[in-house]
Write a protein that holds these residues in place. Sequence first.
Motif, mmCIF file in Angstrom:
data_model
loop_
_atom_site.group_PDB
_atom_site.id
_atom_site.type_symbol
_atom_site.label_atom_id
_atom_site.label_comp_id
_atom_site.label_asym_id
_atom_site.label_seq_id
_atom_site.Cartn_x
_atom_site.Cartn_y
_atom_site.Cartn_z
ATOM 1 N N ALA A 105 0.501 5.173 -3.517
ATOM 2 C CA ALA A 105 1.086 6.327 -2.835
ATOM 3 C C ALA A 105 1.940 7.127 -3.806
ATOM 4 O O ALA A 105 2.580 6.570 -4.697
ATOM 5 N N PHE A 106 1.942 8.439 -3.641
ATOM 6 C CA PHE A 106 2.743 9.291 -4.523
ATOM 7 C C PHE A 106 3.116 10.564 -3.770
ATOM 8 O O PHE A 106 2.656 10.816 -2.659
ATOM 9 N N LEU A 138 -4.527 5.189 -1.808
ATOM 10 C CA LEU A 138 -5.911 5.623 -1.675
ATOM 11 C C LEU A 138 -6.807 4.495 -2.161
ATOM 12 O O LEU A 138 -6.906 4.225 -3.354
ATOM 13 N N LYS A 139 -7.418 3.803 -1.230
ATOM 14 C CA LYS A 139 -8.213 2.632 -1.584
ATOM 15 C C LYS A 139 -9.566 3.056 -2.152
ATOM 16 O O LYS A 139 -10.204 3.981 -1.658
ATOM 17 N N LEU A 140 -9.983 2.344 -3.188
ATOM 18 C CA LEU A 140 -11.258 2.614 -3.833
ATOM 19 C C LEU A 140 -12.196 1.439 -3.615
ATOM 20 O O LEU A 140 -11.810 0.289 -3.784
ATOM 21 N N ILE A 238 9.080 2.890 -0.208
ATOM 22 C CA ILE A 238 8.133 2.411 -1.214
ATOM 23 C C ILE A 238 7.642 3.565 -2.069
ATOM 24 O O ILE A 238 7.463 3.453 -3.283
ATOM 25 N N ILE A 239 7.460 4.705 -1.432
ATOM 26 C CA ILE A 239 6.957 5.867 -2.161
ATOM 27 C C ILE A 239 8.024 6.400 -3.109
ATOM 28 O O ILE A 239 7.754 6.707 -4.268
ATOM 29 N N THR A 240 9.259 6.498 -2.621
ATOM 30 C CA THR A 240 10.306 7.087 -3.449
ATOM 31 C C THR A 240 10.718 6.179 -4.592
ATOM 32 O O THR A 240 11.285 6.634 -5.583
ATOM 33 N N SER A 241 10.458 4.893 -4.489
ATOM 34 C CA SER A 241 10.824 3.980 -5.560
ATOM 35 C C SER A 241 9.726 3.846 -6.602
ATOM 36 O O SER A 241 9.941 3.321 -7.680
#
Length: 255
Positions: A105-106, A138-140, A238-241
Amino acid sequence: MLRNRLQEILNERGLKNARVAQDIPELSRNVLDEIVNNNDTAIPFATVNLLCRYLNIKPADFFEYLPFDVTVSVNTDVDFYCADNFCTEINDGLLPVNENFQIPAFYLNLYVVKQSGTSITGLTKRVFELSAVMEAPLKLLPHPESDLSDNLFQPSQDIDFYIVLGDPLHEVTAIERREFFAFWNETLTPGFREELMNQIQSTISSYIHAHLLTLPGIDWSQCALHITYEFDKKVDPIITSAPRLIEKVNTPDPD
């Protein structure tokens, strides 16, 4: 900012582009579509005259004006972030695979700049900071027409962003919140607000195409981009860290 209101006028009257183009032989369907989509097409006076006469309106009804310009940008000074546990060098390229086969995530920093005046009369600028957050990794998955030895993957879902106010790492002040919502809800008309959302969509799409969709080894053909607006949404810690796709660099200061 100047835009034409042809789409709204046609919607109000239940008119389709095909019908209008048929009723006005001098106006091609392609030109009409460009005008309806507000694609910054120069509209000749003769065309405005045809449409005003057909719709029985005045040029002032055809156009909408606000005394400022608005631009949207993503800071692209920093290269695409790629961590060791995220990308692996394979055949002189970067293949985004790890044990989970996913892109973490970003979020992206967006800058909406409202500017009025000229270099002669004096410029007034206000910068609003938004963030486009991809909340879920984003799962690949291995491409169905290949195997792992081919190093070819495809996303298991579409790319979903939501837009929040400010930078998730910093608290938005009450003043910043009031100023932004006054601009978004009161200063912008519905038509200009939709145009600004289209700008945001286009800006994010261009950045993703330039930085993410160019990663080798991934087939993006079945992956779409979706954007929702949730200005007050709280961002997952989780995203911000985690490292962002781009780094925060000098934000333009309001004059």
